[in-house]
Design a protein around this motif. Structure first.
Motif, mmCIF file in Angstrom:
data_model
loop_
_atom_site.group_PDB
_atom_site.id
_atom_site.type_symbol
_atom_site.label_atom_id
_atom_site.label_comp_id
_atom_site.label_asym_id
_atom_site.label_seq_id
_atom_site.Cartn_x
_atom_site.Cartn_y
_atom_site.Cartn_z
ATOM 1 N N ASP A 1 0.830 -1.213 0.000
ATOM 2 C CA ASP A 1 0.000 0.000 0.000
ATOM 3 C C ASP A 1 0.862 1.260 0.000
ATOM 4 N N ALA A 2 1.984 1.215 0.739
ATOM 5 C CA ALA A 2 2.884 2.370 0.772
ATOM 6 C C ALA A 2 3.478 2.624 -0.604
ATOM 7 N N LEU A 3 3.841 1.572 -1.316
ATOM 8 C CA LEU A 3 4.398 1.722 -2.659
ATOM 9 C C LEU A 3 3.351 2.250 -3.632
ATOM 10 N N VAL A 4 2.131 1.758 -3.531
ATOM 11 C CA VAL A 4 1.050 2.245 -4.396
ATOM 12 C C VAL A 4 0.831 3.743 -4.180
ATOM 13 N N GLU A 5 0.879 4.158 -2.919
ATOM 14 C CA GLU A 5 0.701 5.581 -2.624
ATOM 15 C C GLU A 5 1.817 6.418 -3.238
ATOM 16 N N LEU A 6 3.042 5.935 -3.164
ATOM 17 C CA LEU A 6 4.172 6.660 -3.757
ATOM 18 C C LEU A 6 4.056 6.714 -5.278
ATOM 19 N N LEU A 7 3.625 5.620 -5.882
ATOM 20 C CA LEU A 7 3.492 5.581 -7.338
ATOM 21 C C LEU A 7 2.350 6.451 -7.839
ATOM 22 N N ALA A 8 1.348 6.648 -6.988
ATOM 23 C CA ALA A 8 0.169 7.413 -7.409
ATOM 24 C C ALA A 8 0.460 8.904 -7.524
ATOM 25 N N ASP A 9 1.385 9.409 -6.717
ATOM 26 C CA ASP A 9 1.716 10.837 -6.737
ATOM 27 C C ASP A 9 2.839 11.056 -7.744
ATOM 28 N N ARG A 10 2.484 11.159 -9.013
ATOM 29 C CA ARG A 10 3.485 11.215 -10.080
ATOM 30 C C ARG A 10 4.334 12.482 -10.022
ATOM 31 N N ASP A 11 3.750 13.593 -9.612
ATOM 32 C CA ASP A 11 4.519 14.838 -9.532
ATOM 33 C C ASP A 11 5.603 14.737 -8.470
ATOM 34 N N ARG A 12 5.246 14.209 -7.297
ATOM 35 C CA ARG A 12 6.232 14.045 -6.226
ATOM 36 C C ARG A 12 7.291 13.025 -6.639
ATOM 37 N N LEU A 13 6.853 11.949 -7.256
ATOM 38 C CA LEU A 13 7.781 10.917 -7.704
ATOM 39 C C LEU A 13 8.818 11.507 -8.654
ATOM 40 N N LYS A 14 8.361 12.239 -9.651
ATOM 41 C CA LYS A 14 9.278 12.811 -10.638
ATOM 42 C C LYS A 14 10.219 13.823 -9.991
ATOM 43 N N SER A 15 9.691 14.611 -9.053
ATOM 44 C CA SER A 15 10.516 15.612 -8.383
ATOM 45 C C SER A 15 11.659 14.956 -7.611
ATOM 46 N N ILE A 16 11.361 13.863 -6.906
ATOM 47 C CA ILE A 16 12.395 13.162 -6.139
ATOM 48 C C ILE A 16 13.405 12.510 -7.078
ATOM 49 N N GLN A 17 12.930 11.919 -8.156
ATOM 50 C CA GLN A 17 13.830 11.290 -9.121
ATOM 51 C C GLN A 17 14.825 12.301 -9.691
ATOM 52 N N LEU A 18 14.333 13.458 -10.073
ATOM 53 C CA LEU A 18 15.202 14.499 -10.626
ATOM 54 C C LEU A 18 16.201 15.001 -9.595
ATOM 55 N N GLU A 19 15.731 15.164 -8.354
ATOM 56 C CA GLU A 19 16.618 15.626 -7.289
ATOM 57 C C GLU A 19 17.720 14.601 -7.021
ATOM 58 N N ASN A 20 17.370 13.325 -7.040
ATOM 59 C CA ASN A 20 18.378 12.291 -6.821
ATOM 60 C C ASN A 20 19.470 12.331 -7.899
ATOM 61 N N GLN A 21 19.064 12.501 -9.149
ATOM 62 C CA GLN A 21 20.054 12.586 -10.221
ATOM 63 C C GLN A 21 20.912 13.837 -10.092
ATOM 64 N N PHE A 22 20.296 14.931 -9.721
ATOM 65 C CA PHE A 22 21.045 16.168 -9.547
ATOM 66 C C PHE A 22 22.062 16.032 -8.409
ATOM 67 N N GLN A 23 21.624 15.453 -7.296
ATOM 68 C CA GLN A 23 22.501 15.317 -6.139
ATOM 69 C C GLN A 23 23.671 14.370 -6.405
ATOM 70 N N VAL A 24 23.417 13.315 -7.157
ATOM 71 C CA VAL A 24 24.506 12.376 -7.428
ATOM 72 C C VAL A 24 25.533 13.011 -8.367
ATOM 73 N N LEU A 25 25.095 13.877 -9.243
ATOM 74 C CA LEU A 25 26.027 14.622 -10.087
ATOM 75 C C LEU A 25 26.860 15.598 -9.260
ATOM 76 N N ARG A 26 26.253 16.199 -8.251
ATOM 77 C CA ARG A 26 26.946 17.176 -7.411
ATOM 78 C C ARG A 26 27.915 16.533 -6.436
ATOM 79 N N ARG A 27 27.568 15.325 -5.950
ATOM 80 C CA ARG A 27 28.276 14.786 -4.796
ATOM 81 C C ARG A 27 29.029 13.476 -5.033
ATOM 82 N N HIS A 28 28.501 12.623 -5.909
ATOM 83 C CA HIS A 28 28.871 11.215 -5.802
ATOM 84 C C HIS A 28 29.448 10.578 -7.060
ATOM 85 N N ASP A 29 29.891 11.367 -8.003
ATOM 86 C CA ASP A 29 30.540 10.752 -9.156
ATOM 87 C C ASP A 29 31.882 10.152 -8.721
ATOM 88 N N TRP A 30 32.215 8.998 -9.310
ATOM 89 C CA TRP A 30 33.511 8.379 -9.006
ATOM 90 C C TRP A 30 34.660 9.353 -9.219
#
Length: 366
Positions: free
Chosen positions: A293-322
């Motif tokens: 149910d928790a996963l379904v709730e996360l998948l249902a909020d597409r705007d929040r999902l996309k926002s977090i996905q983009l932030e994760n990619q941005f942060q890994v570029l800023r902080r965590h490249d080999w």
């Protein structure tokens, strides 16, 4: 560059190139080659299945050909390996060990850092400095073995390549490799039924063997970059981690792939720094029965999902490249950065400091 500024790499990967657990070293191995840094060949001296023999456990099972051809006298050697066992390979260098002005090691997996998996401090003879992707190991090497130049070097990812690929969100939940079995059972029970509208892609095998590492990594990235959610669980209950809970490679992979990371957050001291942005990991409910149910709730909020996905990619570029990690390692070894690595670091700094558009027709990473 003077010989002292030249680097030669000795990687454990060639010995285990069909074992899924060596994906991290495979990725690092490829980056060093792309920067024009030579990697020594290494092979088994006798069949690896003999390693179970107690007599052979402490024998040097490796051979390293063509050292003179690859290495200038005065070069520095970096050994990349999962644990202390591979340091027996240094004996294969024979007199050629004197060609190196220093020897450094980067450990990429967990092991008993008090006994060095039974090999004892002698396995570090001739090693000048040690880096570890698990901070407790770096601490133990200082406290228990007097290795003053022992450093915590977190894992990273080739964000410059992978974090700039738009996520397709074709797969709902991705859970590959080590996964909490109770949570898996409940998610599979709900999402795995033919009537469920959700797709849960996960491992259905126990063997760590693969046919081809390059093919495996290509498929793995394709699946991740098509997945909305990636399941990642902290590791303290896994025996080989010895109650440690580091930020493992799968987190960096998931962030770079533009996944929302869901599961349980690592508990190591460095977690707050390495994961220091909102929703870097979204915790599942304590009760596995509540996970679907928790996963379904996360998948249902597409705007929040996309926002977090983009932030994760941005942060890994800023902080965590080999490349950030390797630049730090080079600094500790007083090695000049290759020109191509300098250029890539500049590109990363630009990507991490302002909004950058991807290819025409694709979304922004910021």
């Amino acid at each position: 560059m003077t010989p002292e500024n030249k680097l030669v790499v000795l990687s454990e990967y060639p010995l285990h190139n069909k074992h899924v657990g060596y994906s991290l070293i495979y990725d690092l191995h490829g980056l060093f080659l792309s920067w024009g840094i030579p990697v020594l060949d290494v092979a088994h001296r006798y069949p690896p299945e003999e390693k179970s023999n107690a007599i052979n456990r402490f024998r040097n099972p490796y051979c390293i050909p063509d050292v003179e051809r690859v290495c200038d006298i005065g070069s520095q050697l970096l050994v990349i390996c999962s644990g202390p066992h591979f340091l027996r390979s240094l004996a294969s260098l024979g007199k050629n060990v004197n060609r190196f002005s220093s020897i450094s090691v980067y450990f990429t997996d967990s092991f008993d850092s008090c006994t060095l998996n039974g090999f004892g401090a002698s396995i570090l003879k001739g090693v000048d400095r040690v880096f570890s992707g698990i901070e407790e190991i770096a601490d133990d090497l200082k406290v228990h073995h007097g290795v003053e130049r022992s450093y915590f070097l977190p894992f990273g990812i080739d964000a410059l390549t992978y974090a700039r690929t738009p996520n397709k969100n074709l797969i709902d939940v991705f859970g590959y490799g080590r996964i909490d079995q109770q949570f898996h059972n409940q998610i599979q029970r709900v999402f795995g039924s033919f009537s469920s509208p959700y797709t849960y892609v996960h491992s259905t095998f126990e063997s760590a063997s693969i046919h081809d590492m390059r093919e495996h990594r290509q498929l793995h990235w394709k699946l991740m970059s098509s997945s909305s959610i990636n399941l990642c669980f902290e590791s303290s209950r896994t025996p080989r981690f010895l109650n440690r809970s580091p930020v493992l490679y799968r987190w960096f992979e998931a962030w770079a792939a533009g996944n929302l990371v869901v599961g349980s957050r690592p508990k190591c001291r460095s977690a707050d720094k390495l994961m220091g942005w909102e929703n870097s990991t979204v915790e599942l409910p304590v009760d596995p029965n509540d996970a679907p149910d928790a996963l379904v709730e996360l998948l249902a909020d597409r705007d929040r999902l996309k926002s977090i996905q983009l932030e994760n990619q941005f942060q890994v570029l800023r902080r965590h490249d080999w490349r950030f990690r390797i630049a730090q390692l080079f600094g500790e070894m007083s090695i000049s950065l290759p020109c191509c690595l300098k250029e890539q670091l500049e590109a990363l700094n630009a990507l991490g400091s302002r909004e950058v558009q991807l290819k025409p027709g694709t979304r922004s990473i910021c």
